[in-house]
Structures are given as C-alpha cells and as structure tokens.
Design a protein around this motif. Structure first.
Motif, short mmCIF file in Angstrom:
data_model
loop_
_atom_site.label_atom_id
_atom_site.label_comp_id
_atom_site.label_asym_id
_atom_site.label_seq_id
_atom_site.Cartn_x
_atom_site.Cartn_y
_atom_site.Cartn_z
N ASN A 80 44.69 43.32 38.09
CA ASN A 80 43.86 43.27 39.30
C ASN A 80 44.29 44.30 40.35
OD1 ASN A 80 46.26 42.23 40.15
ND2 ASN A 80 45.45 40.30 40.94
N VAL A 81 44.92 45.39 39.91
CA VAL A 81 45.42 46.39 40.85
C VAL A 81 44.52 47.63 40.95
CG1 VAL A 81 47.82 45.63 40.65
CG2 VAL A 81 46.94 47.42 39.11
N TYR A 82 43.36 47.59 40.30
CA TYR A 82 42.44 48.72 40.30
C TYR A 82 41.12 48.32 40.94
CZ TYR A 82 45.92 50.12 36.94
OH TYR A 82 47.11 50.38 36.33
N SER A 83 40.56 49.21 41.74
CA SER A 83 39.28 48.95 42.41
C SER A 83 38.14 49.01 41.40
CB SER A 83 39.06 49.99 43.51
OG SER A 83 38.74 51.25 42.92
N PRO A 84 36.96 48.48 41.77
CA PRO A 84 35.80 48.61 40.87
C PRO A 84 35.47 50.07 40.54
CG PRO A 84 35.38 46.92 42.51
CD PRO A 84 36.67 47.60 42.91
N ALA A 85 35.60 50.97 41.49
CA ALA A 85 35.34 52.40 41.23
C ALA A 85 36.37 52.96 40.25
CB ALA A 85 35.35 53.18 42.53
N GLU A 86 37.63 52.59 40.43
CA GLU A 86 38.67 53.05 39.50
C GLU A 86 38.42 52.50 38.10
OE1 GLU A 86 42.52 53.64 42.42
OE2 GLU A 86 42.02 51.59 41.73
N ARG A 87 38.01 51.24 38.02
CA ARG A 87 37.72 50.63 36.72
C ARG A 87 36.58 51.37 36.02
NH1 ARG A 87 39.81 45.73 35.68
NH2 ARG A 87 41.06 44.78 37.30
N ALA A 88 35.57 51.72 36.79
CA ALA A 88 34.44 52.46 36.21
C ALA A 88 34.90 53.84 35.72
CB ALA A 88 33.32 52.60 37.24
N GLN A 106 26.28 54.76 27.58
CA GLN A 106 25.25 54.47 28.59
C GLN A 106 25.72 53.38 29.54
OE1 GLN A 106 22.66 56.12 29.41
NE2 GLN A 106 21.79 54.69 30.88
N ARG A 107 26.30 52.33 29.02
CA ARG A 107 26.81 51.24 29.85
C ARG A 107 27.89 51.75 30.81
NH1 ARG A 107 28.48 48.13 26.08
NH2 ARG A 107 30.69 48.58 26.29
N CYS A 108 28.81 52.56 30.30
CA CYS A 108 29.88 53.12 31.14
C CYS A 108 29.29 54.06 32.20
CB CYS A 108 30.89 53.87 30.29
SG CYS A 108 31.91 52.81 29.25
N TYR A 109 28.29 54.84 31.80
CA TYR A 109 27.67 55.76 32.75
C TYR A 109 26.97 55.00 33.88
CZ TYR A 109 24.75 59.20 34.92
OH TYR A 109 24.14 60.00 35.85
N VAL A 110 26.23 53.97 33.55
CA VAL A 110 25.53 53.18 34.56
C VAL A 110 26.53 52.59 35.54
CG1 VAL A 110 24.15 51.09 34.93
CG2 VAL A 110 23.48 52.73 33.16
N GLU A 111 27.61 52.04 35.03
CA GLU A 111 28.64 51.47 35.90
C GLU A 111 29.27 52.56 36.78
OE1 GLU A 111 32.93 49.19 35.54
OE2 GLU A 111 31.56 49.14 33.82
N LEU A 112 29.53 53.70 36.21
CA LEU A 112 30.12 54.81 36.96
C LEU A 112 29.17 55.27 38.07
CD1 LEU A 112 32.71 56.63 36.75
CD2 LEU A 112 31.27 58.26 35.52
N SER A 118 26.25 62.10 41.39
CA SER A 118 26.08 62.89 40.17
C SER A 118 27.09 64.03 40.12
CB SER A 118 24.66 63.46 40.10
OG SER A 118 23.73 62.41 39.98
N ARG A 119 27.33 64.67 41.26
CA ARG A 119 28.32 65.76 41.30
C ARG A 119 29.71 65.23 40.96
NH1 ARG A 119 28.91 70.89 43.26
NH2 ARG A 119 30.93 71.42 44.18
N ALA A 120 30.10 64.10 41.53
CA ALA A 120 31.41 63.53 41.25
C ALA A 120 31.52 63.12 39.79
CB ALA A 120 31.69 62.34 42.17
N ILE A 121 30.45 62.58 39.22
CA ILE A 121 30.47 62.18 37.81
C ILE A 121 30.70 63.41 36.93
CG2 ILE A 121 29.05 61.32 35.89
CD1 ILE A 121 27.83 59.34 37.95
N THR A 122 30.06 64.51 37.28
CA THR A 122 30.27 65.74 36.53
C THR A 122 31.72 66.19 36.64
OG1 THR A 122 27.97 66.38 36.92
CG2 THR A 122 29.48 68.12 36.24
#
Length: 171
Positions: A80-88, A106-112, A118-122
């Motif tokens: 439980n030491v990671y944020s939802p964004a970090e988990r994604a 696809q599931r991981c991408y949607v969560e991310l 979009s720029r950060a995902i890239t």
C-alpha cells in the motif's frame, strides 16, 4: 557474474549515445524522477539485470525514497505504499516489458490514461523501452553491479542529449 564484453569499449558509439540521449531526455521531462526510477527498477527486476537493479536502487535512495517503497517493488500490487498513478505506471512498465496479449495492454493503457496525459504516456513508454534496452545490453554482456554511484551518468546523458540536439538542428 563475469563480464563477457565491455560494450562501452567495443561498441560503435552512436547507438550507445542514442540510448544515453533518450535517458537524458527523460530526465529533463516533467516526469517525476521517483516514478521514473521506480519504473526503471521494476523493469530491471523483471529482466534480471543486476547492474541496473543496483543502479536504480541507489538512484531511488539518492532521491530519498523510503526503503519500503524500494524493497516492496517486486510485490507492488500487494503493497500500500504506491499511489494509483504509480500503480498504473508500474502495470504499464510490466506490460510493455513482457508484451502480453492486446487485451492486457489495453486494460493497462486505459488505467494509465486515467492518470497521465498522452504526452506523458509516450514519455513513460520511452522510459520502459530504453531501460529494457540497457537491461539487455548489461545482461547479455555481463556488466558487473556495484560500481555505480548516483550522478555518475549525468554528464554522459547531457553530452549525448546535446549531440543529438545538434544533429536535429543540422549542426
């Protein structure tokens, strides 16, 4: 492990400079340095790269990341030491490293995409690509862990990034 080949000594410099430039570029983005290092460490764990595990663990310590966040990374889903964004981002790191079926990606991408632009995902994806490349070089050629100190590569990343910026500008 015994070093099989010193790739820094024997490789053509251009591909190594290109990887180093990408690493340097990522350090200059708005990506959280702790997140970037967590992703690099996780991919290195998956790839069994002792040199990079050593490096990114030390980088995280230098960034004042708590020991539980470093030690629990292999079990990040249960910790439980990671944020939802970090988990994604960690799920994305694993998916891009392992390249599972399209449904999982696809599931991981949607969560991310719920946490990052979009720029950060890239940028995050390039981070996974480049660490996987470094892992493969270091594992294939038996790079020895233990010598790295945080900041050792800062100058090389800056020079490589400047060289590629000069090429882009036609200099």
């Amino acid at each position: 492990m015994t070093i099989r080949l010193d790739y820094f000594k024997h490789a053509d410099p251009l591909p190594l400079q290109a990887l180093t430039a990408i690493s340097g570029y990522l350090r200059e983005t708005d990506l959280d340095p702790q997140l970037l290092s967590l992703m690099e460490l996780r991919a290195s764990q998956l790839n069994g790269c002792a040199y990079c595990i050593d490096m990114h663990s030390k980088d995280l310590l230098a960034l004042d990341v708590s020991l539980p966040r470093i030690h629990l990374l292999t079990a990040w889903r249960e910790a439980n030491v990671y944020s939802p964004a970090e988990r994604a981002a960690l799920a994305w790191t694993e998916a891009v490293t392992r390249l599972p079926d399209g449904e999982t990606l696809q599931r991981c991408y949607v969560e991310l995409s719920e946490h990052f632009s979009s720029r950060a995902i890239t940028q995050l994806t390039f981070a996974v690509i480049v660490i996987n490349s470094w892992n493969r070089l270091s594992v294939a050629f038996g790079r020895e862990p233990g010598q790295y100190r945080p900041g050792d590569l800062d100058g090389a990343m800056k020079r490589a990034l400047e060289r590629f910026a000069d090429l882009r500008l036609g200099n």
